[in-house]
Motif scaffolding. Structure first.
Motif, PDB file in Angstrom:
ATOM      1  N   UNK A 301      71.103  50.253  -2.995  1.00  0.00           N
ATOM      2  CA  UNK A 301      70.123  49.248  -3.429  1.00  0.00           C
ATOM      3  C   UNK A 301      68.722  49.837  -3.540  1.00  0.00           C
ATOM      4  N   UNK A 302      68.361  50.694  -2.575  1.00  0.00           N
ATOM      5  CA  UNK A 302      67.001  51.259  -2.574  1.00  0.00           C
ATOM      6  C   UNK A 302      66.770  52.171  -3.773  1.00  0.00           C
ATOM      7  N   UNK A 303      67.816  52.890  -4.226  1.00  0.00           N
ATOM      8  CA  UNK A 303      67.635  53.765  -5.399  1.00  0.00           C
ATOM      9  C   UNK A 303      67.393  52.927  -6.649  1.00  0.00           C
ATOM     10  N   UNK A 304      68.030  51.783  -6.742  1.00  0.00           N
ATOM     11  CA  UNK A 304      67.832  50.915  -7.916  1.00  0.00           C
ATOM     12  C   UNK A 304      66.466  50.234  -7.846  1.00  0.00           C
ATOM     13  N   UNK A 305      66.037  49.850  -6.651  1.00  0.00           N
ATOM     14  CA  UNK A 305      64.688  49.275  -6.507  1.00  0.00           C
ATOM     15  C   UNK A 305      63.624  50.319  -6.857  1.00  0.00           C
ATOM     16  N   UNK A 306      63.842  51.560  -6.417  1.00  0.00           N
ATOM     17  CA  UNK A 306      62.912  52.647  -6.745  1.00  0.00           C
ATOM     18  C   UNK A 306      62.846  52.861  -8.248  1.00  0.00           C
ATOM     19  N   UNK A 307      64.000  52.833  -8.892  1.00  0.00           N
ATOM     20  CA  UNK A 307      64.074  52.988 -10.348  1.00  0.00           C
ATOM     21  C   UNK A 307      63.282  51.879 -11.036  1.00  0.00           C
ATOM     22  N   UNK A 308      63.489  50.642 -10.613  1.00  0.00           N
ATOM     23  CA  UNK A 308      62.777  49.505 -11.213  1.00  0.00           C
ATOM     24  C   UNK A 308      61.272  49.660 -11.031  1.00  0.00           C
ATOM     25  N   UNK A 309      60.865  50.171  -9.884  1.00  0.00           N
ATOM     26  CA  UNK A 309      59.440  50.367  -9.619  1.00  0.00           C
ATOM     27  C   UNK A 309      58.866  51.471 -10.502  1.00  0.00           C
ATOM     28  N   UNK A 310      59.646  52.542 -10.690  1.00  0.00           N
ATOM     29  CA  UNK A 310      59.131  53.688 -11.456  1.00  0.00           C
ATOM     30  C   UNK A 310      59.027  53.394 -12.951  1.00  0.00           C
ATOM     31  N   UNK A 311      59.923  52.577 -13.474  1.00  0.00           N
ATOM     32  CA  UNK A 311      59.816  52.282 -14.913  1.00  0.00           C
ATOM     33  C   UNK A 311      58.684  51.296 -15.186  1.00  0.00           C
ATOM     34  N   UNK A 312      58.289  50.557 -14.152  1.00  0.00           N
ATOM     35  CA  UNK A 312      57.137  49.680 -14.287  1.00  0.00           C
ATOM     36  C   UNK A 312      57.400  48.444 -15.125  1.00  0.00           C
ATOM     37  N   UNK A 313      56.317  47.747 -15.441  1.00  0.00           N
ATOM     38  CA  UNK A 313      56.379  46.493 -16.200  1.00  0.00           C
ATOM     39  C   UNK A 313      55.534  46.668 -17.455  1.00  0.00           C
ATOM     40  N   UNK A 314      56.185  46.552 -18.610  1.00  0.00           N
ATOM     41  CA  UNK A 314      55.474  46.763 -19.867  1.00  0.00           C
ATOM     42  C   UNK A 314      55.572  45.527 -20.764  1.00  0.00           C
ATOM     43  N   UNK A 315      54.763  45.562 -21.826  1.00  0.00           N
ATOM     44  CA  UNK A 315      54.803  44.499 -22.838  1.00  0.00           C
ATOM     45  C   UNK A 315      55.459  44.991 -24.116  1.00  0.00           C
ATOM     46  N   UNK A 316      56.010  46.215 -24.083  1.00  0.00           N
ATOM     47  CA  UNK A 316      56.615  46.787 -25.287  1.00  0.00           C
ATOM     48  C   UNK A 316      58.003  47.300 -24.943  1.00  0.00           C
ATOM     49  N   UNK A 317      58.990  46.987 -25.787  1.00  0.00           N
ATOM     50  CA  UNK A 317      60.360  47.440 -25.542  1.00  0.00           C
ATOM     51  C   UNK A 317      60.472  48.941 -25.762  1.00  0.00           C
TER      52      UNK A 317
END
Length: 555
Positions: A301-317
């Protein structure tokens, strides 16, 4: 001191709302999956975002199942979704279903009819589409648009009472058929569907459309920040229109880019095809991008949470490289996984200078990255298994493993030198004969000899047989959904290789499903649920290095 990460645009919105006292500074988000399939890695980004925002700002998150389509939904999916969210490390404040609000949504629809803002339309789907117009041409009014309030109320009540067959009538919002936004051209609010619902049974035969159910459900729960993916931007004016016309709690919708990952597909419809047509073993096949698939493959679970954090939140696909996800789990397992020895393609090696029948207990370090992991004992004897690829009959100059006259170190043990070997009639090497240097034992080496290669091994008399499943990327092209033709024609034929006669350290017989290890020189593996006493099954989680990046450079 490390520099703090700057706020993403959603965090900035939330902080501004709190500073301005919007909704009393309260933060309530929601995660609204439709229970028509298993959650995938794209949902993980949304889960981490919704729950993470609420956690950061002392708020809460509701889990709300968008169960407005009875044909495709099932309690199996409900249960799997809840299990996946909890596995990721999150807990919802309240569990709701859109079906909880069916009566209230119906009453909202009645209210809009009474205000002259909704009408029953007898047109077919094709007729409605024809009158919708195009993005550059306005639509035309339905011939049923100007029915009286009384007639609409009666017809809508009759729809609910089951007096009409599927598709005979719909309820539409009366907005603006000339709007440049196609979603505002009298959108559908209700359709007739005589189908058994997984929660309400046969109580209803009309079901609200997503655009009508979503914003009103948010409002009923008083959601402060309704976070959707970018494709819902054109839906936002309608979201706001319904709330405004009903005069209910003003939930607000915000959009971010969905997660698209290369070498896979994320459409639930396509994933369902893969399952139903037998291209994979099920939703939890370790090649699938589902959370249950990643869990079974050995992702944490922590590796997937880390991944989600590293890709960040964007407004462009954009298309995210799966190599980043692999990096996240590789980085974690390097620190946490115990090292063990496993031989995938065994060939026998006999050390003629070591007495037959004699054994030694050698000290093996469990994890060089973690001193607290301690040591284990591995048994050494005169007959071992090594990897077939670690021996060459005619080795090239820079081959630093085993061959006639060449010396290598056996991990944790001795330096050995190859004296001879035997082959079968087909020309395959069957047995390698070596001598060892007794004074070269690891940790107490005073042989004065230096060798460039170290190989792993297991004692033939003590090794346990195991099945090893080498998983790779499910598709051989980067964006299979964007290619011409059937996406399934791009399935990687080498996405799974099964090794049935791997030889592993006997300690692995005690391993339990989900336990994770680094097989020295081979990669990271976890114990599969198919394991049985005496016959462990291991799934490769990820290779030691990014082999795909190397192949890409070659091409």
């Amino acid at each position: 001191m490390s520099e703090e990460r700057s706020l993403n645009f959603l965090e900035q919105i939330v902080e501004d709302d709190i500073a301005n006292g919007v909704n009393g500074g309260r933060v309530l988000t929601r995660f609204p999956p439709e229970p028509n399939g298993y959650l995938h890695i794209g949902h993980a980004k949304s889960i981490c975002l919704n729950f993470g925002l609420a956690q950061k700002y002392n708020g809460q998150t509701n889990l709300r199942f968008d169960d407005t389509n009875p044909v495709t939904e099932d309690t199996e999916y409900v249960d799997s979704i809840k299990a996946d969210i909890q596995w990721l490390g999150f807990q919802w404040a309240n569990e709701f279903y859109a079906s909880d609000y069916f009566e209230q949504l119906y009453n909202f629809a009645v209210e809009l009819i009474k205000k002259g803002l909704a009408y029953v339309d007898d047109s077919t789907a094709a007729e409605i589409a024809a009158l919708k117009g195009t993005p550059t041409e306005p639509g035309k009014d339905s011939p049923y648009r100007n029915r009286s309030v009384e007639e609409n109320l009666q017809l809508f009540a009759d729809m609910r009472a089951g007096k009409y067959p599927d598709g005979a009538k719909v309820l539409r919002a009366k907005v603006d058929m000339a709007s440049p936004n196609m979603h505002m051209r009298d959108p559908l609010m209700y359709r007739i569907k005589h189908a058994h619902h997984h929660r309400t049974g046969d109580a209803w035969c009309i079901y609200p459309m997503y655009d009508f159910a979503h914003g009103q459900s948010d409002s009923i729960e008083q959601i402060t920040h309704s976070i959707c993916t970018l494709e819902f931007i054109p839906h936002r004016p309608l979201y706001d229109w319904f709330i405004e016309k009903l005069g209910i709690f003003p939930s607000r919708q915000y959009e971010f880019s969905r997660l698209s990952l290369n070498y896979t597909v994320m459409s639930k419809r396509k994933l369902l095809q893969l399952v139903n047509e037998g291209h994979v073993t099920g939703w939890d096949d370790p090649r699938m991008p589902t959370l249950s698939g990643y869990r079974r493959r050995g992702y944490t679970p922590s590796s997937i949470r880390t991944f989600a954090d590293r890709i960040g939140v964007q407004k462009r696909d954009n298309l995210i490289d799966v190599g980043l996800l692999e990096f996240c789990i590789r980085e974690e397992l390097n620190k946490t996984a115990n090292r063990v020895m496993a031989v995938m393609d065994p060939v026998k090696l006999v050390i003629t200078s070591f007495p037959e029948g004699q054994t030694e207990e050698l000290q093996a370090e469990n994890n060089p990255e973690d001193e607290s992991a301690g040591h284990r004992k591995v048994t050494f004897s005169n007959t071992l298994y090594i990897e077939r690829e670690d021996f060459m009959e005619n080795p090239p100059k820079k081959f630093f493993r085993l061959g006639p006259g060449l010396a290598v170190r056996l991990k944790y043990a001795y330096i050995i030198k190859c004296d001879s070997f035997e082959k079968d009639e087909a020309g395959n090497v069957t047995t390698i004969y070596c001598t060892h240097l007794p004074e070269s034992r690891s940790g107490a080496d005073n042989s004065g000899l230096t060798v460039k290669g170290t190989i792993h091994w297991v004692s033939a008399a003590h090794a346990a047989q195991a099945e090893v499943r080498l998983y790779d990327r499910l598709f051989s092209v980067e964006n299979p959904a964007a290619e011409e033709g059937d996406f399934k024609s791009f399935i990687n034929p080498n996405s799974l290789q099964v090794i049935s006669n791997a030889m592993v350290e006997p300690s692995l017989l005690e391993a339990k499903a989900g336990d994770r290890f680094q097989f020295l020189r081979k990669g990271y593996f976890c114990v599969d649920q198919d394991s049985t006493p005496g016959k462990p099954v291991f799934n490769r989680t990820v290779t030691l290095k990014d082999t795909w990046a190397k192949e890409a450079k070659k091409s």
